[in-house]
Design a protein around this motif. Structure first.
Motif, PDB file in Angstrom:
ATOM      1  N   GLY A 238       0.820  -1.203   0.000  1.00 53.72           N
ATOM      2  CA  GLY A 238       0.000   0.000   0.000  1.00 53.72           C
ATOM      3  C   GLY A 238       0.855   1.254   0.000  1.00 53.72           C
ATOM      4  O   GLY A 238       2.014   1.240  -0.420  1.00 53.72           O
ATOM      5  N   GLU A 342      -5.047   9.396  -1.905  1.00 53.74           N
ATOM      6  CA  GLU A 342      -6.051   8.833  -1.001  1.00 53.74           C
ATOM      7  C   GLU A 342      -5.383   7.893  -0.002  1.00 53.74           C
ATOM      8  O   GLU A 342      -4.870   6.836  -0.362  1.00 53.74           O
ATOM      9  CB  GLU A 342      -7.122   8.090  -1.802  1.00 53.74           C
ATOM     10  CG  GLU A 342      -7.910   8.993  -2.741  1.00 53.74           C
ATOM     11  CD  GLU A 342      -8.882   8.212  -3.601  1.00 53.74           C
ATOM     12  OE1 GLU A 342      -9.102   7.006  -3.304  1.00 53.74           O
ATOM     13  OE2 GLU A 342      -9.407   8.790  -4.578  1.00 53.74           O
ATOM     14  N   GLU A 344      -5.430   5.151   2.901  1.00 52.74           N
ATOM     15  CA  GLU A 344      -6.317   4.030   3.172  1.00 52.74           C
ATOM     16  C   GLU A 344      -5.873   3.317   4.441  1.00 52.74           C
ATOM     17  O   GLU A 344      -4.770   3.537   4.948  1.00 52.74           O
ATOM     18  CB  GLU A 344      -6.308   3.054   1.987  1.00 52.74           C
ATOM     19  CG  GLU A 344      -6.833   3.658   0.701  1.00 52.74           C
ATOM     20  CD  GLU A 344      -6.637   2.742  -0.485  1.00 52.74           C
ATOM     21  OE1 GLU A 344      -7.645   2.199  -0.975  1.00 52.74           O
ATOM     22  OE2 GLU A 344      -5.479   2.546  -0.909  1.00 52.74           O
ATOM     23  N   GLU A 345      -6.740   2.450   4.947  1.00 51.43           N
ATOM     24  CA  GLU A 345      -6.450   1.688   6.157  1.00 51.43           C
ATOM     25  C   GLU A 345      -5.137   0.921   6.005  1.00 51.43           C
ATOM     26  O   GLU A 345      -4.947   0.179   5.037  1.00 51.43           O
ATOM     27  CB  GLU A 345      -7.597   0.702   6.433  1.00 51.43           C
ATOM     28  CG  GLU A 345      -7.519   0.009   7.773  1.00 51.43           C
ATOM     29  CD  GLU A 345      -7.901   0.921   8.924  1.00 51.43           C
ATOM     30  OE1 GLU A 345      -7.325   0.762  10.008  1.00 51.43           O
ATOM     31  OE2 GLU A 345      -8.761   1.808   8.720  1.00 51.43           O
ATOM     32  N   ASP A 347      -2.068   2.264   5.555  1.00 54.83           N
ATOM     33  CA  ASP A 347      -0.977   3.032   4.949  1.00 54.83           C
ATOM     34  C   ASP A 347      -0.048   3.581   6.024  1.00 54.83           C
ATOM     35  O   ASP A 347      -0.472   3.914   7.132  1.00 54.83           O
ATOM     36  CB  ASP A 347      -1.536   4.178   4.105  1.00 54.83           C
ATOM     37  CG  ASP A 347      -2.082   3.708   2.759  1.00 54.83           C
ATOM     38  OD1 ASP A 347      -1.930   2.511   2.451  1.00 54.83           O
ATOM     39  OD2 ASP A 347      -2.670   4.535   2.032  1.00 54.83           O
ATOM     40  N   GLN A 375      -8.082   8.382   8.914  1.00 50.24           N
ATOM     41  CA  GLN A 375      -8.130   7.776   7.584  1.00 50.24           C
ATOM     42  C   GLN A 375      -7.483   6.396   7.570  1.00 50.24           C
ATOM     43  O   GLN A 375      -7.356   5.780   6.511  1.00 50.24           O
ATOM     44  CB  GLN A 375      -7.455   8.690   6.566  1.00 50.24           C
ATOM     45  CG  GLN A 375      -8.161  10.033   6.406  1.00 50.24           C
ATOM     46  CD  GLN A 375      -7.673  10.793   5.193  1.00 50.24           C
ATOM     47  OE1 GLN A 375      -7.634  10.259   4.089  1.00 50.24           O
ATOM     48  NE2 GLN A 375      -7.310  12.045   5.388  1.00 50.24           N
TER      49      GLN A 375
END
Length: 447
Positions: A238, A342, A344-345, A347, A375
């Protein structure tokens, strides 16, 4: 020869450093800095458009009106390094003095950019480059200025020394005792030892970390810590984002190299990131990969974020501004969701910096981290070593220089206490040869 020291700024806070030393008829000013927290607390303040008197009233730059009490001519303005708390007021104050600005090459280049961005005053002082280890005459009475190489969290830093017939005045802001730096030469402790043997009249010392035990680790230690953190993320598919002081070229260099090691393309994002790294590369202080992207303008940054999202976050390492939670910096915008990137969960966000211990910064950093966590970001904090001496470094400097007088600087009044205790344990006496002072005072060392 009469020796006076005017403690103009940085003696009641961390920031807006400015000190003047008079030796006979000759005066040298060390630093002209900005207190950034006094600016950040106001919304949308553009210092380049403001008058110096308004910034003085805000507490953002030094109140140099005490210079009218100093009998002598200013012969040089000497910033010790390129951090804004040491050069940020030059564009507002230097034009008042008919004197050259003398500094190391990297610092001079940053001063030049500071002056070019000024919109209120015309600063036409000569800019004179002087390398660490060099000495030059000041005036006609046997006073000399010397630059001693030190290590700090920015390259090309020095401690200036004013040699007078009464002994040397050593201006000791800012440094750590690094014998294994990642970029540049080690601190010149040999020269400090020679100065101690020759005779030091006064030592003005940065007390930022005087209350911290032990010694400050080398930048090479921070590099190993950063390597360990980043290598642990090698298999993560990620997003990984890193932030550090944009002026910390050695740390940026390490981030760029380790990004490549774990198969990610580094990219530098933010105005100050582009400014400092671009300047360091142009002056050959550091060598970056030819394809390293540096983007400062908002539109170019957002285009880069769109490209990262399109080609896959797992292929990139954005190195961004915003380690203190500055409202308009890249990382803060990312936390607010104001960029095409963006989060994300899961990162990762690496803070390769510490929070500057000041309420405004601490509050902004807390807010920034909270937004990032909301976030789903995982925070890797304090992947860092300080640029300032801890207690044992202060002890070593006192024993090396053996100064007749000491003036603590670069702290609040409460922050001076640990250094005062250390100096007193070494035989100095408060009010005699240990001078705790405030902004705007003048200390007479030799009448």
């Amino acid at each position: 020869m009469e020796i006076e020291i005017a403690t103009i700024g940085g003696y009641e806070e961390v920031g807006r450093q400015m000190t003047a030393v008079r030796a006979g008829e000759d005066v040298v000013i060390f630093d002209m800095g900005l207190n950034l927290s006094k600016v950040l607390i106001h919304d949308n303040v553009e210092t380049e458009r403001m008058h110096s008197l308004d910034l003085i009233d805000m507490g953002a730059i030094p109140d140099d009106r005490v210079m009218s009490e100093i009998e002598g001519d200013v012969k040089a303005i000497v910033p010790t390094h390129g951090h804004l708390d040491h050069i940020g007021a030059i564009s507002k104050l230097a034009h008042r003095y008919d004197a050259p600005i003398m500094a190391t090459p990297f610092t001079i280049e940053l001063v030049k950019q500071q002056i070019q961005g000024e919109e209120k005053f015309g600063v036409e002082n000569d800019l004179v480059k002087m390398d660490a280890g060099a000495t030059t005459s000041i005036g006609d009475d046997g006073v000399e200025l010397e630059f001693v190489n030190v290590t700090h969290s920015i390259i090309d830093a020095i401690n200036p020394v004013l040699h007078t017939p009464e002994g040397a005045v050593v201006y000791g802001l800012d440094k750590r005792m690094d014998h294994d730096p990642v970029v540049g030469d080690p601190i010149d402790m040999e020269r400090f030892g020679e100065l101690g043997d020759e005779g030091v009249l006064c030592y003005i010392e940065d007390c930022t970390n005087a209350g911290k035990k032990g010694r400050t680790p080398s930048e090479s230690v921070a590099r190993k810590h950063l390597k360990d953190v980043m290598y642990s993320m090698e298999d993560y598919d990620g997003g990984i984002v890193a932030t550090t002081f944009s002026s910390h070229i050695a740390r940026v260099k390490s981030l760029v190299e380790f990004a490549d090691d774990i198969g990610r393309q580094p990219v530098l994002l933010g105005r100050s990131m582009e400014k400092y790294s671009g300047t360091a590369e142009r002056l050959d202080f550091v060598e970056f990969p030819e394809d390293l992207g540096m983007y400062g303008h908002r539109k170019s940054v957002d285009r880069t974020f769109k490209r990262i999202m399109s080609e896959g976050k797992e292929n990139f390492l954005p190195i961004v501004t915003g380690h203190q939670g500055e409202p308009r910096a890249m990382l803060t915008r990312m936390g607010r969701g104001d960029t095409p990137y963006e989060l994300e969960e899961g990162d990762k966000v690496i803070f390769s910096a510490r929070v500057i211990p000041e309420p405004t910064n601490e509050g902004q950093r807390y807010q920034s981290e909270t937004l990032l966590k909301m976030q789903g970001a995982r925070i890797y904090d304090e992947v860092h070593v300080s640029g300032h001496l801890n207690r044992e470094g202060h002890y070593e400097m006192l024993n090396t220089l053996e100064p007749e007088h000491i003036i603590p600087a670069h702290q609040s009044m409460g922050g001076f206490a640990p250094y005062v205790e250390l100096a007193e344990s070494e035989g100095y006496e408060l009010g005699e040869d240990l001078h705790v002072t405030r902004n705007g005072n003048v200390i007479t060392l030799v009448e």
